[in-house]
Write an enzyme that holds these catalytic residues in place. Structure first.
Site, short mmCIF file in Angstrom:
data_model
loop_
_atom_site.label_atom_id
_atom_site.label_comp_id
_atom_site.label_asym_id
_atom_site.label_seq_id
_atom_site.Cartn_x
_atom_site.Cartn_y
_atom_site.Cartn_z
N ASP A 176 -0.39 4.79 -8.79
CA ASP A 176 -0.93 5.80 -7.88
C ASP A 176 -1.12 7.12 -8.61
OD1 ASP A 176 1.52 7.08 -7.94
OD2 ASP A 176 2.10 6.56 -5.90
N GLU A 219 -3.67 6.78 -2.05
CA GLU A 219 -3.91 7.02 -3.48
C GLU A 219 -3.31 5.92 -4.35
OE1 GLU A 219 -0.06 9.37 -2.65
OE2 GLU A 219 -1.79 8.60 -1.54
#
Length: 305
Positions: A176, A219
């Site tokens: 991420d 994300e």
């Protein structure tokens, strides 16, 4: 009184000078073991196209009862096609009838395995684009155009079961964006969307075509590496980290520093019983990488106690 008139356009007007559209033959999945596979298309643009579970098959299908090389579609020329069974264990069915060899006509339905039904279809470019758009909307993330989580999970479970059964290597990379909330807060959500899209592009350019890359949520991203052991997966993850770290992220003229943290887990024989355990292991290493300072890769081979 309005002087507006209804404008009538022909298909030729809408498509431009390319009309009339050239027609091509396709196989379209209309029933499958995995719901996300429905709508998948395969263009029959070679003299012979093999259907089966083998990686050597031009149209690879995973389903119970499908042989490695189950059947093939042969182009006879002049727009004619023939379906041929390749000595499959459970047979090939055309419109409900078991066949060894038979001509194919537009709209015919081919069944192989327990759940897979393919439609033989003659389509022009407009129809093909429409069909592909439906499939893309069901399997792709709207922002990054990567595969979505649902498609990724269904494919991962299938690949995991196969690799576990045949004792073949497979690795998973979870990563991420570091300090992504801060990027959104400081530069705005459009900047955050730009960062996610740019990362998707850079990582896609770094990995192999056979690897499965998806936006896992928010994300977070997931990368399934087929036929990759621990060292290969760690090397791939490091290449992805470097690719993002060396990329210039500039949104509306403003540079943004972007890095990612990655966790790597590998299936070793029967270390994991199900795909979700592999995800948990990769996530554990991802959070170790974050606790160790971010912008790094963590995994079993390089982890401390």
């Amino acid at each position: 009184m309005s002087d507006e008139k209804t404008a009538v356009h022909s298909i030729s007007d809408l498509l431009g000078s390319a009309a009339p559209q050239q027609q091509s033959a396709y196989l379209i999945v209309i029933s499958a073991k995995s719901a996300s596979g429905i709508g998948r298309m395969f263009k029959l643009d070679r003299s012979e196209s093999v259907l089966g579970r083998s990686v050597e098959a031009q149209f690879q299908v995973e389903d119970d009862g499908i042989s490695r090389k189950h059947a093939k579609v042969v182009s006879l020329g002049d727009g004619r096609f023939q379906l041929v069974d390749l000595g499959s264990t459970n047979g090939t069915f055309l419109n409900g009838l078991k066949v060894n060899a038979a001509p194919l006509y537009d709209g015919d339905k081919i069944q192989i395995g327990s759940n897979t039904v393919l439609k033989f279809s003659i389509q022009d470019q407009l129809e093909e684009a429409y069909q592909r758009s439906i499939y893309e909307s069901a399997t792709r993330d709207g922002l990054t155009r990567l595969y979505n989580k649902k498609y990724f999970m269904e494919t991962l479970r299938k690949e995991f079961a196969y690799c576990l059964r045949h004792r073949e290597p497979m690795s998973l990379v979870m990563f991420d964006v570091d300090y992504f909330k801060k990027i959104n807060d400081v530069y705005g959500h459009p900047a955050g969307d730009y960062v996610l899209t740019r990362i998707a592009q850079r990582v896609s350019d770094t990995i192999r075509t056979e690897d499965l890359f998806a936006r896992y949520g928010g994300e977070e991203f997931a990368l399934m590496l087929r036929e990759s052991g621990e060292e290969q997966a760690l090397s791939c993850a490091e290449r992805c980290r470097q690719a993002v770290d060396r990329t210039d992220f500039i949104f509306s003229g403003t540079p943004i520093k972007v890095t990612i943290s990655l966790g790597v887990a590998t299936l070793h024989d029967s270390d994991f019983a199900q795909a979700e355990e592999l995800i948990s292991a990769a996530d554990k290493y991802l959070y170790r990488a974050k606790r160790a300072g971010r912008n790094r890769v963590d995994g079993k081979a390089i982890s401390g106690p």
